[in-house]
Design an enzyme around this catalytic site. Structure first.
Site, PDB file in Angstrom:
ATOM      1  N   TYR A   1       0.849  -1.181   0.000  1.00 46.91           N
ATOM      2  CA  TYR A   1       0.000   0.000   0.000  1.00 46.91           C
ATOM      3  C   TYR A   1       0.888   1.234   0.000  1.00 46.91           C
ATOM      4  CZ  TYR A   1      -4.486   2.262   0.418  1.00 46.91           C
ATOM      5  OH  TYR A   1      -5.605   3.001   0.154  1.00 46.91           O
TER       6      TYR A   1
ATOM      7  N   TRP B   1       1.650   4.097   1.536  1.00 43.04           N
ATOM      8  CA  TRP B   1       2.038   5.041   2.561  1.00 43.04           C
ATOM      9  C   TRP B   1       3.373   4.715   3.226  1.00 43.04           C
ATOM     10  CZ3 TRP B   1      -0.209   9.588   3.167  1.00 43.04           C
ATOM     11  CH2 TRP B   1      -1.502   9.770   2.682  1.00 43.04           C
TER      12      TRP B   1
END
Length: 773
Positions: free
Chosen positions: A114, A116
């Site tokens: 993901y 981030w």
């Protein structure tokens, strides 16, 4: 002799800073001098960089080390680990990649990362993971994101693009100069503006709101909690039942039509499908006009308030904005589509300070004045398999291999995943219904993770490779929502035996015989230079100055000049829709979509409509589960990052997350301030600590996300992770987004001694030196 203190420029998703290092340890993070409102999350970094929770050496789950891919996945999360050397660890990972590809094909590998992990664009785990897997034959990827994935796949059908939801909306200069009424559906909580994907040099949202208010902008916040009213806005708060904003917007539009004050000319010249939507609003199809009185019964906002607000918005220059959270709900397509339709009826789309927007205060930088120039970026290459699933359907994919599903007009089949390769991100934070995910997590034969800390995901993996933090490598970062690009200088030696993702993948690519395809012959600093010079050349090609790389690296940042004139969304389209059509089939705003109509989705009709969510306070299930659970972003961390850090821990109570509950709901349940409570529904239960909040609408509770998952079996999660309670269902067959904000629960006082939280303790590890942790 005292070790000299050294300072190194760097960047995080919560802001730029200078790392202060003494004796090889990070002792402080000094905010960037131009940041008007630095994030308090910076306080968490020194202790987290040197945390005892760091993954020190490569580690393999005991059961997997013994039985390899035939091991029992049930033991994930329970088993201990054995530390091994890097050569052995990389050989195990390479062998598994080769085996799975040979026996099941590359689509049986899930590239689960993901976005981030790092503000740096080179050492961005998602990019590096997919670049590596794509170079080696491909994988199954993720389509969309949890943040605004519903909007990403809806808005192109309606307005031809999803860029407005990424932050490219009518800017604050235009708002301050021309807007007179700003209606924020879902609120504008400033805690969210700490964060920007790719980092930021400034956090201007609070100042921009105050400037707009001083210029005469009136703010109206429509939300279940007064906490979503931004300080400095002097906003009028209209409390609303969660998940019912669509009904309110439709009733506002119906009131305009009933009074004959809609902008008929704009609806006819710049939109298609108005007649069909008007018939729906006036009840021609179902005999139920969508009047303010109709909406009052749904959203619990007085009909007189709805009618008055519609008239006010028509009579003055108005801007409607929707928080990202509104589309993270069952039928989350509808409030965004209804917002566009209402803005069209008001007639201010494309005018300075008017129209619609998305995401104000959902992330830092939305509406920032910024020239549309490229930021630093690195590509991940082409995925040879072409295999991808909607990101929020991850658990379905693991549990239901071979099952057909529909998504955005196409029918696909879930692949049979045998290996999960994860770097960056924590699925035991992002995914809904975590007890269901825990069961699904047992199915893959092998799970590999690159991780900095022993997170819930790491301690449920088979092979864990220790990764460096941002401060242990060189990089370059920046965001298209911010005017700055930053050099990120390595400040620390890698902790333990950790390595950066690029070097891990480079060595694995060498074992696989495709190192050149992965690295393109560049090492770390050559890539940093290449990323910068590619961006700088684009700036120069468009007539904007950019310093050479050495000057940039020495100064540590460069900036884009503020644009000469404010940006107004759809200004050119407004001026001449024929010469500047939208990228929709009609070239206009689609209030009725023939394309969506052709999909035949009952859960997403071809125009905005009120569709009752599966779970809301008007559902029959509310008799059993009478409280609507909101799961806002946390104030002290980014998602689950830094959960053990100072800023996060200070907001916990008795080591658990705080559940906000209204005085009336607390009193009726015998709950006092700071009591330990059980929050539960049919999906699961967790412990939290009650925080009685008079600014919360009765019938609503709020538990922030981000607590590291700490289950004591499926019966009880100990730390206050709300995703044991949230519904794991797609928003609709059109977008298959996350429905996290549609969840009903009950809350009860916990009378027994509260079990200890264990999430921030190390798992059992047999160390190379013979010791244990």
């Amino acid at each position: 002799m005292t070790e000299q203190i050294r300072r190194y420029p760097s960047l995080s998703h919560w802001g730029a800073y200078t790392a202060v290092v003494e004796g090889g340890r990070l002792i402080a993070c000094e905010p960037f001098e131009r940041d008007s409102a630095p994030s308090g999350i910076l306080r968490s970094m020194p202790a987290m960089v040197h945390s005892p929770l760091r993954v020190d050496r490569p580690a393999v789950r005991k059961g997997w080390l013994r039985d390899r891919h035939l091991s029992d996945g049930v033991e994930r999360g329970r088993d201990g680990y054995v530390e091994i050397g890097w050569d052995e660890a990389l050989a195990l990972v390479h062998s598994e990649l080769q085996r799975v590809r040979a026996e099941h094909g590359s689509e049986a590998i899930f590239g689960g990362s993901y976005g981030w992990s790092s503000a740096g664009r080179l050492h961005h785990a998602r990019t590096q993971t997919h670049r590596f897997l794509n170079a080696g034959g491909g994988c199954t990827n993720q389509a969309g994101n949890y943040s605004w994935g519903t909007a990403q796949f809806l808005l192109p059908h309606v307005i031809g693009s999803y860029t407005p939801v990424t932050g490219r909306v009518t800017d604050w200069n235009s708002v301050a100069g021309h807007t007179r009424l700003l209606i924020a559906f879902g609120g504008m909580p400033l805690r969210n503006t700490q964060i920007t994907s790719g980092g930021a040099g400034d956090h201007p949202a609070g100042g921009q709101i105050a400037r707009a208010r001083a210029a005469g902008v009136e703010f109206v916040v429509i939300s279940p909690t007064r906490g979503d009213v931004p300080p400095g806005s002097q906003a009028r708060w209209i409390p609303i039942r969660p998940n019912t904003d669509t009904a309110l917007m439709l009733a506002m539009m119906q009131a305009l039509i009933a009074d004959g004050i809609q902008d008929e000319a704009f609806l006819q010249t710049h939109c298609v499908g108005y007649a069909a939507l008007r018939d729906y609003l006036m009840g021609e199809a179902d005999g139920r006009p969508k009047t303010p009185e109709w909406a009052q019964a749904i959203c619990d906002v007085p009909a007189a308030t709805i009618r008055e607000l519609a008239r006010q918005a028509r009579q003055t220059r108005s801007l409607l904005t929707c928080a990202w959270s509104l589309q993270r709900a069952h039928h989350g397509e509808q409030p965004y589509w209804a917002c566009v339709a209402l803005a069209a009826a008001l007639g201010h789309v494309g005018l300075p300070g008017g129209g619609f927007a998305f995401g104000h205060a959902s992330m830092n930088g939305v509406g920032n004045p910024r020239m549309e120039l490229a930021g630093p970026a690195m590509g991940s290459g082409r995925n040879p398999t072409g295999s991808a699933i909607p990101v929020a359907r991850f658990t379905d994919m693991l549990l239901l291999p071979g099952q057909a599903y529909e998504f955005n007009g196409r029918e696909s089949v879930y692949p049979d995943i045998r290996m999960v390769y994860w770097a960056g991100g924590n699925p035991f934070h992002h995914q809904q219904d975590l007890n269901r995910l825990e069961r699904a997590w047992r199915r893959p034969q092998t799970i590999v993770a690159h991780e900095i800390w022993w997170t819930p995901m790491a301690r449920r993996s088979d092979i864990v490779l220790p990764a460096t933090t941002t401060l242990e490598r060189n990089d370059i970062g920046g965001s298209t929502r911010d005017r700055y690009v930053f050099a990120m200088h390595q400040a620390l030696a890698p902790v333990g035996s950790s390595r950066n993702d690029f070097d891990i993948y480079r060595e694995l690519a060498a074992l696989g015989g495709y190192e050149q395809a992965f690295t393109e012959g560049r090492d770390e600093m050559a890539w940093v230079r290449h990323i910068y010079e590619s961006m700088a050349q684009e700036w120069r090609d468009r007539g904007h100055a950019a310093p050479g790389f050495e000057a940039f690296w020495r100064r540590s940042y460069t900036e884009i000049p503020e644009p000469a004139r404010p940006f107004v969304l759809f200004e050119e389209f407004r001026r001449d829709p024929q010469a500047n059509p939208l990228r929709t089939p009609s070239g206009r705003i689609e209030l009725y979509s023939e394309k969506i109509a052709g999909f035949g989705y009952a859960d997403c009709p071809p125009h905005p409509a009120w569709l009752a969510p599966a779970e809301w306070l008007g559902a029959s299930e509310a008799a059993r589960w009478p409280l609507h659970l909101l799961t806002p972003q946390p104030a002290g961390k980014l998602h689950s990052q830094m959960d053990g850090g100072r800023a996060s821990v200070e907001l916990k109570i008795q080591g658990r997350e705080a559940l906000r509950i209204s005085p009336a709901d607390a009193a009726s349940r015998g709950i006092g301030q700071h009591d330990v409570v059980k929050v539960y529904n049919a999906r699961g239960a967790c412990l939290a600590v009650a925080l009685i909040d008079a600014d919360l609408k009765p019938g609503v509770v709020a538990l922030p996300t981000g607590a590291w998952f700490d289950p004591a079996g499926e019966e009880l999660e100990l730390h206050g992770n709300p995703n044991v309670l949230t519904m794991d269902a797609g928003t609709s067959r059109l977008t298959q987004g996350s429905s996290a904000q549609s969840a009903l629960v009950e809350v009860a006082r916990w009378h027994d001694a509260a079990p200890a939280v264990r999430a921030l303790e190390l798992p059992a590890i047999d160390r190379l030196d013979g010791g244990r942790a």
